[in-house]
Design a protein around this motif. Structure first.
Motif, PDB file in Angstrom:
ATOM      1  N   VAL A 167       0.861  -1.189   0.000  1.00 18.53           N
ATOM      2  CA  VAL A 167       0.000   0.000   0.000  1.00 18.53           C
ATOM      3  C   VAL A 167       0.892   1.231   0.000  1.00 18.53           C
ATOM      4  CG1 VAL A 167      -1.798   1.305   1.192  1.00 18.53           C
ATOM      5  CG2 VAL A 167      -1.834  -1.201   1.236  1.00 18.53           C
ATOM      6  N   THR A 168       0.729   2.063  -0.989  1.00 13.83           N
ATOM      7  CA  THR A 168       1.504   3.308  -1.089  1.00 13.83           C
ATOM      8  C   THR A 168       0.576   4.499  -0.912  1.00 13.83           C
ATOM      9  OG1 THR A 168       1.218   3.273  -3.492  1.00 13.83           O
ATOM     10  CG2 THR A 168       3.251   2.317  -2.617  1.00 13.83           C
ATOM     11  N   ALA A 169       1.130   5.585  -0.389  1.00 14.72           N
ATOM     12  CA  ALA A 169       0.360   6.799  -0.112  1.00 14.72           C
ATOM     13  C   ALA A 169       1.038   7.993  -0.759  1.00 14.72           C
ATOM     14  CB  ALA A 169       0.210   7.014   1.390  1.00 14.72           C
ATOM     15  N   LEU A 170       0.207   8.977  -1.110  1.00 14.40           N
ATOM     16  CA  LEU A 170       0.722  10.190  -1.759  1.00 14.40           C
ATOM     17  C   LEU A 170      -0.095  11.378  -1.287  1.00 14.40           C
ATOM     18  CD1 LEU A 170       2.658  11.440  -3.911  1.00 14.40           C
ATOM     19  CD2 LEU A 170       0.829  11.076  -5.582  1.00 14.40           C
ATOM     20  N   ASP A 171       0.606  12.421  -0.875  1.00 11.85           N
ATOM     21  CA  ASP A 171      -0.068  13.644  -0.439  1.00 11.85           C
ATOM     22  C   ASP A 171      -0.644  14.372  -1.656  1.00 11.85           C
ATOM     23  OD1 ASP A 171      -0.980  15.813   0.884  1.00 11.85           O
ATOM     24  OD2 ASP A 171       0.989  16.632   1.421  1.00 11.85           O
ATOM     25  N   LEU A 172      -1.934  14.679  -1.588  1.00 13.44           N
ATOM     26  CA  LEU A 172      -2.623  15.321  -2.721  1.00 13.44           C
ATOM     27  C   LEU A 172      -2.590  16.842  -2.650  1.00 13.44           C
ATOM     28  CD1 LEU A 172      -5.836  13.103  -3.116  1.00 13.44           C
ATOM     29  CD2 LEU A 172      -3.731  13.028  -4.453  1.00 13.44           C
ATOM     30  N   SER A 173      -1.891  17.401  -1.671  1.00  9.02           N
ATOM     31  CA  SER A 173      -1.893  18.860  -1.528  1.00  9.02           C
ATOM     32  C   SER A 173      -1.366  19.557  -2.768  1.00  9.02           C
ATOM     33  CB  SER A 173      -1.068  19.267  -0.303  1.00  9.02           C
ATOM     34  OG  SER A 173      -1.661  18.746   0.869  1.00  9.02           O
ATOM     35  N   PRO A 174      -0.234  19.116  -3.376  1.00  9.61           N
ATOM     36  CA  PRO A 174       0.226  19.797  -4.601  1.00  9.61           C
ATOM     37  C   PRO A 174      -0.790  19.722  -5.736  1.00  9.61           C
ATOM     38  CG  PRO A 174       1.976  18.449  -3.675  1.00  9.61           C
ATOM     39  CD  PRO A 174       0.736  18.092  -2.948  1.00  9.61           C
TER      40      PRO A 174
END
Length: 458
Positions: free
Chosen positions: A147-154
């Motif tokens: 499971v990988t995660a990525l910050d969607l703020s950008p």
């Protein structure tokens, strides 16, 4: 509410058209902006998911699930790969990011993804939106899940920037649309404003000018034609009223003079009862005559008002006169041909048909008396009116007699053998002038005589 809308609604056509264009453009911009930003957000989400799948595939390459136990192989750059990565052996968590807690919202979301079969992606919220995607790693004894995660703020910042930019662009486009619409509508309505100014000026000075004399766009040309027809009809009505006034004045003058004379005679010296009775009877008779005249003329005016008073189609009247003239003894004996020509079948004059006959008939009789073989009646329109030309191929009018042509009782050659008392031409001119027209002799034609009747348009 209705009163507020009525006050806020523009009063000018230019303002209303500009407001309609602005409202339409606003609805279109809103739809396009919503559709554009929806597509952008979906595209950015797909980009985030693709990056997560790529990272998941890279991490999955470091996992050995072929044996009885899932092992995570040591690789260069392991710290970078372990950032925001959860590794599961079945439902058991093997590794998690150093910054994540076992009970945090991201770990819980990762646990739920690991428990599901197949690759899935969800969005969790922990100090901002975070996108998580799972990737199964198949093995002989069991399956592992990454499971990988990525910050969607950008990505969210990019979407918001695009939204603000699109809103700013919409505002600029709407301002330009409103300004250009007002400019275009103002230029398009400039001829209408000019027509309004001309109508105001013409009504103030009773001008004979008409809108159809100037080239205009098709729509305005049609409007100008309708206004010209309305003005001609108003002129015809005014002429009809003036003619009615003149007829009333003329017809009432005699009985009124009789009443005045009877009163003067009765007041001149004392009268007997019989004289007084006779005077009363004369006055009553004159008053009854005046009443009969008024009733007759007013009834005729009401009857003619029901069917465009003072207007008539020219060519049918002229053809009727020509047919009647062709059957006269002179025309049948000498075989004079009477021809009526005219291009416009809808040509209309601003006089009643009976008056048109009374004007043209003396000219036609005069032409028949002097023609050798042919009489031509030509009708055509000219600016502001209608002209009727009566031509014959006779000997013409002597130059020495031209000045006396329209004087009552004068004839060029009393001994020429033709009947007539010299009253036809003066009568035709007087009738034409009473209707606002004119009759004149055209001296340019040397072959025969040509008389031209000018009448206002109907």
């Amino acid at each position: 509410m209705r009163a507020f809308v009525s006050r806020s609604w523009p009063r000018t056509l230019r303002g209303r058209l500009s407001l309609v264009a602005l409202t339409t453009a606003t609805l279109l911009m809103v739809i396009l902006t919503v559709a554009f930003n929806t597509v952008v957000q979906r595209h950015l989400q797909h980009q985030a998911d693709d990056e997560l799948r790529t990272r998941g595939a890279a991490v999955a390459a470091t996992i050995d699930a072929s044996g009885p136990k899932v092992r995570v192989l040591e690789t260069p750059g392991e710290e970078l790969l372990d950032t925001n990565v959860w590794i599961y052996a079945g439902d058991r968590l093997l590794e998690k990011p150093p910054s994540a807690t076992a009970t945090g919202p991201l770990t819980r979301a990762a646990d739920q993804l690991a428990a599901r079969t197949g690759p899935h992606c969800v969005t969790a919220h922990a100090h901002g939106a975070v996108r998580l995607c799972s990737r199964p790693v198949p093995g002989d004894q069991g399956a592992a899940t990454v499971v990988t995660a990525l910050d969607l703020s950008p990505y969210r910042s990019s979407a918001e920037a695009l939204l603000l930019a699109s809103l700013a662009l919409d505002a600029v486009m709407l301002a330009c649309t409103y300004a250009l619409t007002r400019l275009a509508v103002g230029r398009a309505l400039r001829p209408v404003r000019t027509m309004t100014e001309h109508a105001t000026q013409w009504s103030a000075i009773a001008s004979e000018e008409r809108f159809g004399s100037v080239a205009r766009p098709t729509e305005l040309a049609q409007l100008g034609g309708s206004l010209d027809a309305l003005l001609d009809r108003i002129r015809a009505l005014l002429r009809h009223e003036q003619q009615l006034t003149r007829e009333l004045s003329h017809e009432l003058r005699n009985p009124l003079a009789r009443i005045i004379a009877e009163l003067d005679w009765w007041q001149a010296r004392p009268r007997s009862a019989a004289d007084t009775r006779t005077t009363h009877e004369a006055i009553a008779d004159a008053a009854q005559s005046m009443r009969t005249i008024c009733d007759t003329l007013l009834d005729e005016a009401r009857d003619s008002a029901a069917s465009a008073p003072g207007t008539t189609d020219v060519l049918p009247v002229l053809r009727r006169l020509a047919d009647r003239a062709a059957k006269t003894e002179k025309a049948e004996k000498v075989k004079v041909k009477v021809v009526v020509t005219g291009r416009d079948s809808a040509l209309s004059a601003g006089v009643p048909d009976a008056l048109l006959e009374r004007i043209v008939s003396p000219l036609l009789d005069n032409a028949l008396r002097h023609a050798h073989t042919r009489v031509e009646i030509r009708a055509r329109a000219h600016p502001g009116g209608v002209s009727v030309e009566v031509k014959d191929d006779g000997s013409g009018v002597p130059a020495s007699f031209t000045a006396e042509l329209f004087q009552p009782g004068r004839r060029a050659d009393p001994g020429d053998g033709h009947g007539g008392a010299g009253l036809g031409l003066p009568l035709a001119r007087r009738l034409a002038r009473s209707a606002g027209g004119e009759v004149h002799h055209d001296e340019r034609h040397t072959s025969g005589a040509t008389f031209v009747v000018s009448l206002p348009a109907g």
